[in-house]
Design a protein around this motif. Sequence first.
Motif, PDB file in Angstrom:
ATOM      1  N   LEU A   1      -2.381   3.128 -11.924  1.00 47.01           N
ATOM      2  CA  LEU A   1      -2.537   3.968 -10.929  1.00 47.01           C
ATOM      3  C   LEU A   1      -1.380   4.963 -10.863  1.00 47.01           C
ATOM      4  CD1 LEU A   1      -4.809   1.927  -8.244  1.00 47.01           C
ATOM      5  CD2 LEU A   1      -5.249   3.109 -10.508  1.00 47.01           C
ATOM      6  N   VAL A   2      -0.164   4.401 -10.649  1.00 43.98           N
ATOM      7  CA  VAL A   2       0.836   5.298 -10.600  1.00 43.98           C
ATOM      8  C   VAL A   2       1.012   6.309 -11.677  1.00 43.98           C
ATOM      9  CG1 VAL A   2       3.622   5.256 -10.510  1.00 43.98           C
ATOM     10  CG2 VAL A   2       2.236   3.457  -9.151  1.00 43.98           C
TER      11      VAL A   2
ATOM     12  N   MET B   1      -3.396   5.398  -3.825  1.00 41.90           N
ATOM     13  CA  MET B   1      -4.581   5.731  -4.825  1.00 41.90           C
ATOM     14  C   MET B   1      -5.343   4.386  -5.002  1.00 41.90           C
ATOM     15  SD  MET B   1      -4.376   7.126  -8.736  1.00 41.90           S
ATOM     16  CE  MET B   1      -4.097   8.955  -8.305  1.00 41.90           C
TER      17      MET B   1
ATOM     18  N   GLU C   1      -1.274   9.122 -10.989  1.00 40.73           N
ATOM     19  CA  GLU C   1      -1.000   9.975  -9.968  1.00 40.73           C
ATOM     20  C   GLU C   1       0.023  10.990 -10.399  1.00 40.73           C
ATOM     21  OE1 GLU C   1      -0.523   9.733  -5.107  1.00 40.73           O
ATOM     22  OE2 GLU C   1      -0.314   7.907  -6.337  1.00 40.73           O
ATOM     23  N   ASP C   2       1.082  10.507 -11.294  1.00 39.46           N
ATOM     24  CA  ASP C   2       2.003  11.355 -11.849  1.00 39.46           C
ATOM     25  C   ASP C   2       1.483  12.385 -12.444  1.00 39.46           C
ATOM     26  OD1 ASP C   2       3.979   9.759 -10.700  1.00 39.46           O
ATOM     27  OD2 ASP C   2       4.488   8.568 -12.519  1.00 39.46           O
TER      28      ASP C   2
ATOM     29  N   VAL D   1      -7.469   9.673  -3.658  1.00 35.46           N
ATOM     30  CA  VAL D   1      -5.930  10.016  -3.458  1.00 35.46           C
ATOM     31  C   VAL D   1      -5.995  10.605  -2.032  1.00 35.46           C
ATOM     32  CG1 VAL D   1      -3.956  11.167  -4.366  1.00 35.46           C
ATOM     33  CG2 VAL D   1      -5.751  10.476  -5.853  1.00 35.46           C
TER      34      VAL D   1
ATOM     35  N   MET E   1      -1.348  13.836 -12.450  1.00 33.20           N
ATOM     36  CA  MET E   1      -2.355  14.693 -11.649  1.00 33.20           C
ATOM     37  C   MET E   1      -1.206  15.599 -10.628  1.00 33.20           C
ATOM     38  SD  MET E   1      -5.148  12.295  -9.882  1.00 33.20           S
ATOM     39  CE  MET E   1      -5.710  13.471  -8.845  1.00 33.20           C
ATOM     40  N   ARG E   2      -0.180  15.307 -10.720  1.00 34.61           N
ATOM     41  CA  ARG E   2       0.892  16.362  -9.987  1.00 34.61           C
ATOM     42  C   ARG E   2       1.236  17.391 -10.696  1.00 34.61           C
ATOM     43  NH1 ARG E   2       3.961  11.189  -8.514  1.00 34.61           N
ATOM     44  NH2 ARG E   2       3.199  11.080  -6.253  1.00 34.61           N
TER      45      ARG E   2
END
Length: 336
Positions: free
Chosen positions: A66-67, A1, A70-71, A34, A73-74
Amino acid sequence: MRLLLRRFSGASHGAQGALRAWPVRSGLLIELSVGSLRGLGEASPLPGYSPDSLEETERALAALDLVAIEDAMRLEDTCEALKAVARLLPKQLPAARMALETAVLGAEPGARRSLAYLLGAPNAEGLEAMNCAVLAGYRHFKIKLGRAGNFNAELAGVRRARRLLGAGPRLRLDVNRAWSEAEAQIGCALLEPLDIEFIEEPYAQPSDAPHGPLPLALDESLQGLEAADLQALARRTGASVLILKPMVLGGLSHCLELAGRARSLNLGVVVSHTLDGPVALRAAAALALALPTAAAQGLAPHAGLGAWPKVALPIVDAGLQAWSSPGLGLAPEQFL
């Protein structure tokens, strides 16, 4: 990402409210990548109106984990994903929340909403713009009131606007808390015969005085408000409409919460802007298109767009029209 930030600044001739003008508008464009997917967001705090600044917004966005993004967005549920993304930033930075949430939002396919055209002051220039907007198909109009020393002239301007429009088209008024309580009482009583759809925030503390015979819309009063506290505020003020501006209220998920609470209280909902750029306008349009509302939305073209590169707007025949391309229907290359 990957997350990229770019500043924008440009002239925005005609961008003004009752109390001040913004001849220059500045903001941040956020690009979130992403894999092969790219999302755009915009953070454009409005100086003197928004509770946050562009500088603190930029610092917060640059420091994001950023992690954690991403979590969030899942999550399969879009609303829950938006809430999770928003929680990565403090509530005191609503424009930063708006920008980050925007990067994961799209439009409701096939949806359409009517729009209200923003006239500015009810002077000769504003009334000429109204006539042009009528020819373009607009049937809802918002007039800005409250400039110092212009009380009687502005009321006369509203009367002229109604005469020119005739019966049918709707008029909304926005005072931005600029009237005194006495002016609010007199103004609302004199304007009642003109079939006013609603009046926004006529005086500084709407909970402290009766607002008169016109339907009341809340705007500034919603800043910092939790959805759970909306019922008490609506009862105290007698409000019948909420004006939701995602850039100043903390993004899309909070506006969705407020809108859901408003529906349960039989309050109208209008999505609007703080003279934002085209990315934020698209995000606000996606929000408006997702809400089950019949009200004309406050997302017609405005002066603040002049500070940004010119891109296509989701507006067809004086209405919001959903787009078929992914996300917001914009590409980062359009802003180079």
